[in-house]
Design an enzyme around this catalytic site. Structure first.
Site, PDB file in Angstrom:
ATOM      1  N   ARG A 260     -27.991   1.618   2.362  1.00  8.92           N
ATOM      2  CA  ARG A 260     -28.806   2.764   3.192  1.00  8.92           C
ATOM      3  C   ARG A 260     -28.388   2.895   4.379  1.00  8.92           C
ATOM      4  O   ARG A 260     -28.144   1.960   5.326  1.00  8.92           O
ATOM      5  CB  ARG A 260     -30.144   1.984   3.100  1.00  8.92           C
ATOM      6  CG  ARG A 260     -30.745   1.815   1.710  1.00  8.92           C
ATOM      7  CD  ARG A 260     -32.306   1.668   1.686  1.00  8.92           C
ATOM      8  NE  ARG A 260     -32.522   1.324   0.048  1.00  8.92           N
ATOM      9  CZ  ARG A 260     -33.785   0.740  -0.197  1.00  8.92           C
ATOM     10  NH1 ARG A 260     -34.840   0.622   0.631  1.00  8.92           N
ATOM     11  NH2 ARG A 260     -33.810   0.644  -1.586  1.00  8.92           N
ATOM     12  N   ARG A 275     -32.741  -6.293   7.641  1.00 14.09           N
ATOM     13  CA  ARG A 275     -32.635  -5.024   7.289  1.00 14.09           C
ATOM     14  C   ARG A 275     -31.138  -4.521   7.529  1.00 14.09           C
ATOM     15  O   ARG A 275     -30.601  -4.493   8.608  1.00 14.09           O
ATOM     16  CB  ARG A 275     -33.415  -4.435   8.208  1.00 14.09           C
ATOM     17  CG  ARG A 275     -33.421  -2.848   7.906  1.00 14.09           C
ATOM     18  CD  ARG A 275     -34.430  -1.894   8.939  1.00 14.09           C
ATOM     19  NE  ARG A 275     -35.798  -2.491   9.005  1.00 14.09           N
ATOM     20  CZ  ARG A 275     -36.680  -2.011   7.873  1.00 14.09           C
ATOM     21  NH1 ARG A 275     -36.244  -1.163   7.084  1.00 14.09           N
ATOM     22  NH2 ARG A 275     -37.923  -2.337   7.869  1.00 14.09           N
ATOM     23  N   GLU A 347     -42.288  -7.716   3.619  1.00 10.25           N
ATOM     24  CA  GLU A 347     -41.956  -6.981   2.259  1.00 10.25           C
ATOM     25  C   GLU A 347     -40.753  -7.845   1.540  1.00 10.25           C
ATOM     26  O   GLU A 347     -39.437  -7.946   2.471  1.00 10.25           O
ATOM     27  CB  GLU A 347     -41.522  -5.669   2.539  1.00 10.25           C
ATOM     28  CG  GLU A 347     -41.196  -4.918   1.183  1.00 10.25           C
ATOM     29  CD  GLU A 347     -41.030  -3.547   1.330  1.00 10.25           C
ATOM     30  OE1 GLU A 347     -41.284  -2.870   2.499  1.00 10.25           O
ATOM     31  OE2 GLU A 347     -40.302  -2.902   0.358  1.00 10.25           O
ATOM     32  N   SER A 350     -41.187  -4.200  -3.935  1.00 10.79           N
ATOM     33  CA  SER A 350     -41.967  -3.217  -3.978  1.00 10.79           C
ATOM     34  C   SER A 350     -41.940  -2.474  -5.467  1.00 10.79           C
ATOM     35  O   SER A 350     -40.879  -2.006  -5.865  1.00 10.79           O
ATOM     36  CB  SER A 350     -41.055  -1.948  -2.939  1.00 10.79           C
ATOM     37  OG  SER A 350     -42.194  -1.143  -2.532  1.00 10.79           O
ATOM     38  N   ARG A 389     -33.315 -11.275   1.373  1.00 12.92           N
ATOM     39  CA  ARG A 389     -34.675 -11.276   1.972  1.00 12.92           C
ATOM     40  C   ARG A 389     -35.168 -12.699   1.278  1.00 12.92           C
ATOM     41  O   ARG A 389     -36.026 -13.535   1.785  1.00 12.92           O
ATOM     42  CB  ARG A 389     -35.839 -10.215   1.769  1.00 12.92           C
ATOM     43  CG  ARG A 389     -35.457  -8.986   2.790  1.00 12.92           C
ATOM     44  CD  ARG A 389     -36.365  -7.952   2.780  1.00 12.92           C
ATOM     45  NE  ARG A 389     -35.861  -6.980   3.721  1.00 12.92           N
ATOM     46  CZ  ARG A 389     -36.812  -5.665   3.958  1.00 12.92           C
ATOM     47  NH1 ARG A 389     -37.749  -5.481   3.455  1.00 12.92           N
ATOM     48  NH2 ARG A 389     -36.170  -4.966   4.799  1.00 12.92           N
TER      49      ARG A 389
END
Length: 423
Positions: A260, A275, A347, A350, A389
């Site tokens: 990303r 991130r 988070e 999801s 994560r």
RNA sequence: GGAGGGGUGGCUGAGCGGACGAAAGCACUGGUCUUGAAAACCAGCGAAGGGCGACCUUCCCAGGGUUCGAAUCCCUGCCCCUCCGCCA
């Protein structure tokens, strides 16, 4: 994508529902375009019909050995006129398609109202956040000996990481543990898929045309991108197919890197590996009958939770509010893991129900047992879990204050019997 | 990289300028027969869009072109198969 028929018939109602996301539809623009479309479509079809009958008469005359030249002359400039009208028709249709593809999925009625993260609604917690009798370190200071962010920066720039030795192994162990659990205990089929995909594939799952900035594009003639999530290649496995009802549900699990570019996230979560431009994820995807999709979302969310529970990581489940929903999702449940150093939930998974939104774009259907006609499938996916994560969560939650991390029992076999990491 | 052969409905596969949305088979659905099932026989059966409707339009890998007319001819791209070469 929204059902084009519904868009035409009830655009105001759809605009109303989409407004919950903070998105405003230009209803007037749409109605103008669609009015023009109707006119042009009628014209094109009438001209084509004329051409068709004229050509048939010529064929018949020729077969009968008659002179066809007066008939050919009578056709005149029909072709030119048809060409002009259909060019405009194509343009208008393209504009309508762009408009439709740019509309996000209307939120399900059960989605809480709100503009952003702060309006998300907590559904449940598992294990209260633990208290430490020392100041918990964050993952960067804890594992600095095995985490080389400078080397990564030298090679690829910011937001990449190099993991070494025990950290690299733990990362791999987590991945294997997750896949095995989903395959053995949750009934998923493991799939290995391409990490480079064509443009259409990303349109299918909804990343394109709107969010090109978030993707890494490949330089070359072929217009390809690195996948931002396994959802993209895995869900598209069933594009352009009509499945038999007996084949459903399909449950796939895949481990892939995700890429990303994170445009618009500069300055956010810059510390550590939370991130990244490149990260690993184990992703679950389900393809189900429409009537089963809400149950499937709960089930799949439970499968992601099972990983957190086996790892004994405190977490909570949160229903995303309308304003925080991703473009293609009708409803999303996020799982947030407790990070002691940050003293908050973050988070880690999801899980979303897309209803027929992706299926429509991908032309993914099944033959309904009742009607016998093809109908769109529903798609559901969720992380199970984001590996990087999870690595952070394990390090931070299992530290003992002396630089030692005690590994959860579930990972023992995957770590060759090792039960603690010392940094 | 070189040389050939292909891409047609859910599947297999025929058609190779005009009545072709497309033969045939399989699968599927309904019926006859049967206590029931199977078999056999009869019938139906692609998708998308538009119209209240009779019905109309589009789709034979994709995009261009030729033609009054293209599944069919030509060009480009993509994909698949066979053989040779090279390579992890």
């Amino acid at each position: 994508m929204i059902d084009p028929r519904r868009l035409r018939l009830e655009i105001r109602a759809i605009a109303e529902r989409v407004r919950r996301r903070g998105v405003e539809l230009d209803v007037g623009h749409f109605e103008k375009l669609d009015g023009r479309r109707k006119q042009l479509q009628a014209d094109v079809e009438r001209l084509r019909n004329e051409r068709r009958s004229a050509s048939k008469r010529i064929g018949a005359a020729k077969a009968a050995g008659e002179d066809i030249s007066p008939l050919v002359a009578a056709v005149g400039d029909l072709g030119t006129r048809l060409g002009a009208v259909s060019t405009e028709f194509d343009e208008v249709r393209q504009a309508l398609d762009d408009f439709a593809k740019g509309i996000p999925n209307p939120p399900d009625d059960s989605v809480p109202p709100g503009d952003g993260e702060d309006d998300n609604v907590e559904l449940r917690r598992w294990r209260e956040a633990p208290e430490f009798n020392f100041e918990p370190k964050d993952h960067v200071s804890l594992a600095s000996a095995s985490l080389d962010l400078e080397a990564a920066a030298k090679i690829s720039g910011a937001r990449f990481s190099v993991l070494k030795g025990p950290l690299a192994r733990l990362h791999r162990a987590l991945t294997q543990f997750m896949i095995d659990t989903h395959v053995r205990e949750h009934g998923y089929e493991e799939v290995y898929v391409p990490f480079v995909v064509d443009r259409d594939i990303l349109v299918g799952t909804g990343q394109l045309p709107k969010f090109e900035d978030d993707l890494f594009a490949i330089v070359g003639d072929r217009d390809q991108f690195l996948i931002p999530t396994a959802e993209v290649p895995v869900t598209n496995l069933i594009r352009d197919t009509i499945l038999n009802p007996g084949e459903l549900p399909l449950r796939f699990v895949a481990h892939t890197p995700c890429f990303r570019s994170e445009a618009g996230n500069y300055g956010k979560d810059t510390h550590g590996i939370f991130r990244q431009h490149q990260f690993e994820k184990v992703e679950m995807v389900q393809i189900v009958r429409p009537e089963d999709s809400w149950d499937a979302l709960d089930e799949l969310t439970g499968h992601a939770e099972a990983i957190l529970r086996k790892l004994e990581l405190p977490y909570r489940a949160v229903a995303l509010c309308a304003g925080d929903l991703g473009f293609a999702a009708a409803k999303t449940i996020d799982l947030e893991v407790w990070l002691p150093a940050e003293r908050r939930y973050r988070e880690i998974s999801s899980c979303s129900n897309f209803l027929d939104f992706q299926a429509r774009r991908m032309l993914a259907r099944y033959r309904s047992a009742d009607s016998g006609r093809p109908d769109y499938v529903h798609t559901i996916n969720g992380s199970g879990l984001a590996v990087g994560r999870t690595l952070i969560a394990v390090l931070e939650n299992y530290q003992d204050g002396t630089g030692v991390v005690h590994l959860p029992d579930a990972l023992r076999d995957y770590m060759g019997g090792i039960s603690r990491l010392e940094f």
